[in-house]
Every structure is written in structure tokens, then in C-alpha cells.
Design a protein around this motif. Structure first.
Motif, PDB file in Angstrom:
ATOM      1  N   PHE A   2     -40.599  67.153 -15.559  1.00 55.30           N
ATOM      2  CA  PHE A   2     -40.936  67.325 -14.354  1.00 55.30           C
ATOM      3  C   PHE A   2     -41.645  66.244 -14.181  1.00 55.30           C
ATOM      4  CE2 PHE A   2     -37.160  70.527 -14.186  1.00 55.30           C
ATOM      5  CZ  PHE A   2     -36.426  69.817 -14.049  1.00 55.30           C
ATOM      6  N   ALA A   3     -43.017  66.830 -14.735  1.00 55.60           N
ATOM      7  CA  ALA A   3     -44.175  66.228 -14.129  1.00 55.60           C
ATOM      8  C   ALA A   3     -44.284  64.464 -14.082  1.00 55.60           C
ATOM      9  CB  ALA A   3     -44.842  67.022 -15.239  1.00 55.60           C
ATOM     10  N   ARG A   4     -43.878  64.374 -15.758  1.00 50.29           N
ATOM     11  CA  ARG A   4     -43.540  62.555 -16.112  1.00 50.29           C
ATOM     12  C   ARG A   4     -42.883  62.346 -15.098  1.00 50.29           C
ATOM     13  NH1 ARG A   4     -42.071  63.389 -21.515  1.00 50.29           N
ATOM     14  NH2 ARG A   4     -44.104  64.503 -21.799  1.00 50.29           N
ATOM     15  N   ALA A   5     -41.186  62.707 -14.482  1.00 48.89           N
ATOM     16  CA  ALA A   5     -40.981  61.989 -13.411  1.00 48.89           C
ATOM     17  C   ALA A   5     -41.519  61.639 -11.947  1.00 48.89           C
ATOM     18  CB  ALA A   5     -39.450  62.530 -13.402  1.00 48.89           C
ATOM     19  N   LEU A   6     -42.162  62.584 -12.057  1.00 50.34           N
ATOM     20  CA  LEU A   6     -42.959  62.416 -10.591  1.00 50.34           C
ATOM     21  C   LEU A   6     -44.117  61.502 -10.639  1.00 50.34           C
ATOM     22  CD1 LEU A   6     -44.334  63.159  -8.245  1.00 50.34           C
ATOM     23  CD2 LEU A   6     -45.107  64.856  -9.398  1.00 50.34           C
ATOM     24  N   ALA A   7     -44.763  61.788 -12.033  1.00 52.15           N
ATOM     25  CA  ALA A   7     -45.798  60.323 -12.005  1.00 52.15           C
ATOM     26  C   ALA A   7     -45.430  59.193 -12.499  1.00 52.15           C
ATOM     27  CB  ALA A   7     -46.516  60.668 -13.683  1.00 52.15           C
ATOM     28  N   ARG A   8     -43.718  58.812 -12.613  1.00 47.01           N
ATOM     29  CA  ARG A   8     -43.180  58.073 -12.542  1.00 47.01           C
ATOM     30  C   ARG A   8     -42.861  57.156 -11.557  1.00 47.01           C
ATOM     31  NH1 ARG A   8     -42.348  55.575 -17.574  1.00 47.01           N
ATOM     32  NH2 ARG A   8     -42.129  54.286 -16.804  1.00 47.01           N
ATOM     33  N   THR A   9     -43.011  58.247  -9.978  1.00 50.38           N
ATOM     34  CA  THR A   9     -42.205  58.189  -8.983  1.00 50.38           C
ATOM     35  C   THR A   9     -43.220  56.863  -7.616  1.00 50.38           C
ATOM     36  OG1 THR A   9     -40.425  59.324  -8.853  1.00 50.38           O
ATOM     37  CG2 THR A   9     -41.096  58.792  -7.651  1.00 50.38           C
TER      38      THR A   9
END
Length: 208
Positions: free
Chosen positions: A91-98
Motif C-alpha cells: 500500500f505504501a509503495r502504491a501511494l508513492a507511485r501515485t
């Protein structure tokens, strides 16, 4: 092969609740399947997958597949795993890539912890919209209310680390990642002490 979580992930697009952005989307831990073919424009989705068989399947199906990247997208799709620390790191990685103003969409099977997965998702991103079908739950939210401090705390939760007083190295997501599972312990007790030589134990988890 049936993939209910992938089917659920595409529900908001099939129901026209969400639109696919012209600038494209990123699919983390991507899997190839009928729902992806039906609702993801191949020229507007980048699939990241480090598991080679899944990576190869995506490439054979005509999708752009990568192992990893750093670029940001207005839409990020994720299929979180069952293990909670690993899912939180994703989830944290997804946020960083949004990209700013973008949206994250995730889907999990109920039996894989969809309810707690959505709770973690909302702790990071704020209130989410959701749908349920195929014994799965899909949930999505924008990034405008994201908790940056929590994202930083979660980003490394799936990193390799010492276990068993430093005797071995493991990471969340591996089966029984931080302990010796009972079946392995039972097997070890019945192995002869005279074993020698070299071998490869494929699929051995963290190697106990």
C-alpha cells in the motif's frame, strides 16, 4: 484459470464507477487474466511483477511488463497479499507511485483478509469506496488525505531481516516467515544425523 481477486479489481471499471485515465495506469503485483484483457487498455497500463512466471504470462498476453520502476501514474492498481506487513508495504509503495490527485484501487479475497486489508488501506489513504463480489472486496480512494508518516513507517515492513537470533534471514510474505513451522520441525526431528553432500531444496521458504 479463475482469478476472483482480479475480477473484483476490475469491477469499478466494468460498472463505470471509475474511468481509465488517458495518461495510463500502473498495476503492482500484476497478474494476467480475462478481466485484465476486458477492462485494461493494453497501451495504457504498465504491469510490475517480480515473479517470473507471472511476468512472462503478462508479456505473452501483450502487456508491458517490468520488474520495478519509479515513475508515477494517475491510477495505481494493487492485488495485496495475505500477509499483513507485506500488504502494508505494498500500500505504501502504491501511494508513492501515485501522481498528485490520483487514485489507488485494491482488491482482496475475503478469505485472504479483505476486511482488515481495507481497514489498513483506509488508515493510510482515508475513507474508501468499496464493492463486493466473487467473495472478494475491491476498495479505492484518492491520495489527497494520505498519511505520509504512516506510509514512511510501512514502506520497509516487507524488507528482509534476521530471525531466530540472527541465525537465518527471512521476510514477511514467506511461509511461516518468522518461525519454524510445526511440519518442518517434525521433519527435522526425523532426519538422520549422517546426511551429507550438496542439494537444492526448491520452494524451501527461508530455508530451515
Amino acid at each position: 484459470m479463475s482469478d476472483p481477486a482480479l475480477d473484483a479489481l476490475m469491477l469499478p471499471f466494468a460498472d463505470r464507477r471509475l474511468a481509465w485515465p488517458e495518461a495510463g495506469a500502473l498495476f503492482l503485483r500484476a497478474r494476467e487474466g480475462a478481466a485484465l484483457h476486458a477492462w485494461a487498455p493494453r497501451d495504457r497500463v504498465v504491469c510490475e511483477q517480480s515473479f517470473r512466471p507471472a511476468y512472462d504470462a503478462l508479456q505473452r498476453a501483450g502487456f508491458e511488463a517490468r520488474v520495478e520502476g519509479t515513475d508515477a501514474f494517475p491510477l495505481v492498481l494493487v492485488l495485496p497479499p495475505r500477509q499483513r506487513d507485506e500488504a502494508r508495504a505494498l500500500f505504501a509503495r502504491a501511494l508513492a507511485r501515485t501522481a498528485p490527485g490520483g487514485r489507488v484501487v485494491a482488491a482482496m479475497a475475503n478469505e485472504a483478509g479483505a476486511r482488515s486489508g481495507q481497514a489498513d488501506f483506509e488508515a493510510l489513504l482515508g475513507p474508501a469506496q468499496s464493492m463486493s463480489k466473487h467473495r472478494c472486496r475491491v476498495f479505492w480512494a484518492g491520495t489527497g488525505r494520505a498519511d505520509a508518516a504512516l506510509a514512511e513507517a510501512w514502506r520497509g515492513l516487507d524488507a528482509p531481516r534476521p530471525i531466530l537470533e540472527g541465525r537465518c534471514t527471512s521476510r514477511p510474505g514467506v511461509f511461516a516467515w518468522d518461525r519454524v513451522d510445526p511440519a518442518s520441525a517434525l521433519l527435522a526431528r526425523h532426519l538422520p544425523g549422517t546426511l551429507s553432500g550438496h542439494g537444492a531444496d526448491l520452494g524451501a521458504g527461508w530455508g530451515f
